[in-house]
Motif scaffolding. Structure first.
Motif, PDB file in Angstrom:
ATOM      1  N   UNK A   1     -40.583 -29.118 -49.202  1.00 52.97           N
ATOM      2  CA  UNK A   1     -40.625 -29.770 -47.890  1.00 52.97           C
ATOM      3  C   UNK A   1     -41.374 -31.092 -47.953  1.00 52.97           C
ATOM      4  N   UNK A   2     -42.468 -31.106 -48.688  1.00 52.63           N
ATOM      5  CA  UNK A   2     -43.280 -32.317 -48.826  1.00 52.63           C
ATOM      6  C   UNK A   2     -42.471 -33.428 -49.502  1.00 52.63           C
ATOM      7  N   UNK A   3     -41.749 -33.090 -50.545  1.00 54.86           N
ATOM      8  CA  UNK A   3     -40.951 -34.101 -51.255  1.00 54.86           C
ATOM      9  C   UNK A   3     -39.856 -34.663 -50.354  1.00 54.86           C
ATOM     10  N   UNK A   4     -39.244 -33.826 -49.538  1.00 62.94           N
ATOM     11  CA  UNK A   4     -38.217 -34.301 -48.612  1.00 62.94           C
ATOM     12  C   UNK A   4     -38.819 -35.254 -47.574  1.00 62.94           C
ATOM     13  N   UNK A   5     -40.020 -34.952 -47.119  1.00 65.53           N
ATOM     14  CA  UNK A   5     -40.673 -35.818 -46.136  1.00 65.53           C
ATOM     15  C   UNK A   5     -41.064 -37.154 -46.763  1.00 65.53           C
ATOM     16  N   UNK A   6     -41.467 -37.130 -48.014  1.00 71.84           N
ATOM     17  CA  UNK A   6     -41.751 -38.385 -48.719  1.00 71.84           C
ATOM     18  C   UNK A   6     -40.485 -39.229 -48.843  1.00 71.84           C
ATOM     19  N   UNK A   7     -39.386 -38.604 -49.185  1.00 69.96           N
ATOM     20  CA  UNK A   7     -38.120 -39.323 -49.303  1.00 69.96           C
ATOM     21  C   UNK A   7     -37.677 -39.910 -47.967  1.00 69.96           C
ATOM     22  N   UNK A   8     -38.034 -39.221 -46.876  1.00 68.85           N
ATOM     23  CA  UNK A   8     -37.678 -39.708 -45.545  1.00 68.85           C
ATOM     24  C   UNK A   8     -38.544 -40.889 -45.121  1.00 68.85           C
ATOM     25  N   UNK A   9     -39.692 -41.070 -45.787  1.00 71.42           N
ATOM     26  CA  UNK A   9     -40.532 -42.223 -45.484  1.00 71.42           C
ATOM     27  C   UNK A   9     -41.939 -41.924 -45.019  1.00 71.42           C
ATOM     28  N   UNK A  10     -42.384 -40.678 -45.130  1.00 69.05           N
ATOM     29  CA  UNK A  10     -43.759 -40.347 -44.741  1.00 69.05           C
ATOM     30  C   UNK A  10     -44.755 -41.055 -45.662  1.00 69.05           C
ATOM     31  N   UNK A  11     -45.845 -41.564 -45.065  1.00 68.00           N
ATOM     32  CA  UNK A  11     -46.858 -42.276 -45.857  1.00 68.00           C
ATOM     33  C   UNK A  11     -47.978 -41.354 -46.325  1.00 68.00           C
ATOM     34  N   UNK A  12     -48.087 -40.176 -45.734  1.00 70.90           N
ATOM     35  CA  UNK A  12     -49.140 -39.244 -46.086  1.00 70.90           C
ATOM     36  C   UNK A  12     -49.013 -37.988 -45.254  1.00 70.90           C
ATOM     37  N   UNK A  13     -49.989 -37.083 -45.408  1.00 69.93           N
ATOM     38  CA  UNK A  13     -49.871 -35.751 -44.828  1.00 69.93           C
ATOM     39  C   UNK A  13     -51.175 -35.259 -44.201  1.00 69.93           C
ATOM     40  N   UNK A  14     -51.020 -34.514 -43.117  1.00 74.34           N
ATOM     41  CA  UNK A  14     -52.114 -33.769 -42.495  1.00 74.34           C
ATOM     42  C   UNK A  14     -51.815 -32.286 -42.673  1.00 74.34           C
ATOM     43  N   UNK A  15     -52.774 -31.534 -43.183  1.00 74.33           N
ATOM     44  CA  UNK A  15     -52.565 -30.108 -43.414  1.00 74.33           C
ATOM     45  C   UNK A  15     -52.960 -29.285 -42.188  1.00 74.33           C
ATOM     46  N   UNK A  16     -52.519 -28.035 -42.171  1.00 73.86           N
ATOM     47  CA  UNK A  16     -53.101 -27.059 -41.264  1.00 73.86           C
ATOM     48  C   UNK A  16     -54.547 -26.821 -41.712  1.00 73.86           C
ATOM     49  N   UNK A  17     -55.399 -26.283 -40.851  1.00 72.71           N
ATOM     50  CA  UNK A  17     -56.787 -26.034 -41.265  1.00 72.71           C
ATOM     51  C   UNK A  17     -56.884 -25.062 -42.441  1.00 72.71           C
ATOM     52  N   UNK A  18     -57.770 -25.375 -43.342  1.00 70.54           N
ATOM     53  CA  UNK A  18     -58.102 -24.474 -44.454  1.00 70.54           C
ATOM     54  C   UNK A  18     -59.371 -23.700 -44.108  1.00 70.54           C
ATOM     55  N   UNK A  19     -59.490 -22.497 -44.700  1.00 71.18           N
ATOM     56  CA  UNK A  19     -60.680 -21.670 -44.513  1.00 71.18           C
ATOM     57  C   UNK A  19     -61.195 -21.115 -45.842  1.00 71.18           C
ATOM     58  N   UNK A  20     -60.589 -21.583 -46.931  1.00 75.38           N
ATOM     59  CA  UNK A  20     -60.938 -21.071 -48.262  1.00 75.38           C
ATOM     60  C   UNK A  20     -60.854 -22.230 -49.247  1.00 75.38           C
ATOM     61  N   UNK A  21     -61.968 -22.564 -49.892  1.00 74.58           N
ATOM     62  CA  UNK A  21     -61.988 -23.695 -50.819  1.00 74.58           C
ATOM     63  C   UNK A  21     -61.075 -23.470 -52.020  1.00 74.58           C
ATOM     64  N   UNK A  22     -60.942 -22.217 -52.455  1.00 70.85           N
ATOM     65  CA  UNK A  22     -60.091 -21.946 -53.610  1.00 70.85           C
ATOM     66  C   UNK A  22     -58.637 -22.288 -53.293  1.00 70.85           C
ATOM     67  N   UNK A  23     -58.194 -21.926 -52.098  1.00 66.82           N
ATOM     68  CA  UNK A  23     -56.829 -22.225 -51.671  1.00 66.82           C
ATOM     69  C   UNK A  23     -56.639 -23.730 -51.522  1.00 66.82           C
ATOM     70  N   UNK A  24     -57.628 -24.400 -50.954  1.00 60.10           N
ATOM     71  CA  UNK A  24     -57.555 -25.853 -50.790  1.00 60.10           C
ATOM     72  C   UNK A  24     -57.453 -26.541 -52.148  1.00 60.10           C
ATOM     73  N   UNK A  25     -58.245 -26.091 -53.112  1.00 61.55           N
ATOM     74  CA  UNK A  25     -58.233 -26.722 -54.430  1.00 61.55           C
ATOM     75  C   UNK A  25     -56.892 -26.516 -55.135  1.00 61.55           C
ATOM     76  N   UNK A  26     -56.226 -25.372 -54.896  1.00 61.93           N
ATOM     77  CA  UNK A  26     -54.890 -25.155 -55.452  1.00 61.93           C
ATOM     78  C   UNK A  26     -53.907 -26.174 -54.868  1.00 61.93           C
ATOM     79  N   UNK A  27     -54.001 -26.406 -53.562  1.00 58.60           N
ATOM     80  CA  UNK A  27     -53.134 -27.397 -52.933  1.00 58.60           C
ATOM     81  C   UNK A  27     -53.476 -28.804 -53.405  1.00 58.60           C
ATOM     82  N   UNK A  28     -54.759 -29.063 -53.625  1.00 57.32           N
ATOM     83  CA  UNK A  28     -55.164 -30.390 -54.105  1.00 57.32           C
ATOM     84  C   UNK A  28     -54.554 -30.678 -55.482  1.00 57.32           C
TER      85      UNK A  28
END
Length: 246
Positions: A140-167
């Motif tokens: 989904x992220x790659x499709x949004x980049x192709x459409x012209x998105x300049x960046x992203x806002x995530x849903x709230x995180x509550x776990x640093x380990x999960x956030x670091x995986x996404x990072x």
């Protein structure tokens, strides 16, 4: 670079101005205001953003399901008139009743439409890390980049380990990491039921835990040159943000 954003709900013009003035008077290190588009509120997001711009740069949310692709953008003239320079395109939640018309429009189509009709406006997109697998969200992220998105806002995180995986997965992209306080078991239950969040063992539904976690995400964002935004839903904004940003 604008690094720290706060999401303020535009329940009314008076209430929104009070919160904006409080942020200014508290001299918190806030660079930008996010304005969600909630149908139950008195103001639409772009109207709230026009007010917020008197105090900070502002970014309104645009609900993809509200956009009729066969017609010019309904909010386009307002955005041009008030010189709103950035928007965030999200899917949006279905209305609670039948008084509001929605369309089967997807976010990528709206991103393209805004770029075509409002070429001077930077378009951000959302990341929902709880919607499905990381592989599907990356698609989904790659499709949004192709459409012209300049960046992203995530849903709230509550776990640093999960956030670091996404990072790791989003390395090289412009990301604004979301955090939100949870100060009651009722709110915790909401996130578990609606968004299927699994909280870490250390989690506690208290303001103290929420502030401590937000400080960790802020430190992570600063070390990595990323952005962060706070969603102080149903919390004392000054107490919550003051505990993080002072």
């Amino acid at each position: 670079m604008k690094r720290i954003a706060v999401e303020l709900v535009p329940r009314s013009e008076e209430g929104l101005r009070e919160e904006l003035k409080m942020l200014k008077e508290a001299r918190l290190k806030v660079d930008r205001i996010n304005i969600p588009d909630l149908l139950r509120c008195e103001l639409r997001s772009w109207e709230g953003a026009a007010i917020a711009q008197e105090y900070y740069p502002a970014l309104p949310h645009i609900r993809a399901m509200d956009v009729d692709l066969s017609q010019p953008l309904a909010m386009g003239p307002y955005i041009r008139e008030h010189e709103i320079r950035e928007v965030l395109v999200i899917e949006g939640d279905p209305p609670q009743d039948m008084t509001h018309t929605v369309y089967p429009t997807v976010t990528t189509d709206v991103i393209r439409k805004i770029r075509e009709e409002l070429p001077g406006v930077r378009v951000w997109a959302g990341i929902d890390q709880y919607r499905g697998s990381m592989q599907q969200e990356l698609y989904n992220i790659r499709r949004k980049l192709q459409a012209g998105a300049v960046g992203f806002f995530t849903q709230p995180f509550f776990d640093m380990r999960f956030l670091e995986m996404y990072a790791d997965m989003l390395d090289g992209l412009t990301v604004c990491w979301g955090v939100s306080p949870i100060t009651s078991e009722k709110t915790q239950s909401y996130w578990e039921r609606k968004n299927h969040v699994i909280f870490p063992k250390s989690f506690s539904p208290t303001l103290e835990w929420s502030i401590d976690f937000a400080r960790k995400v802020l430190g992570f964002a600063q070390r990595n040159g990323d952005r962060i935004y706070f969603m102080p839903i149903k919390s004392n904004i000054e107490k919550y943000l003051g505990g993080i940003l002072r």
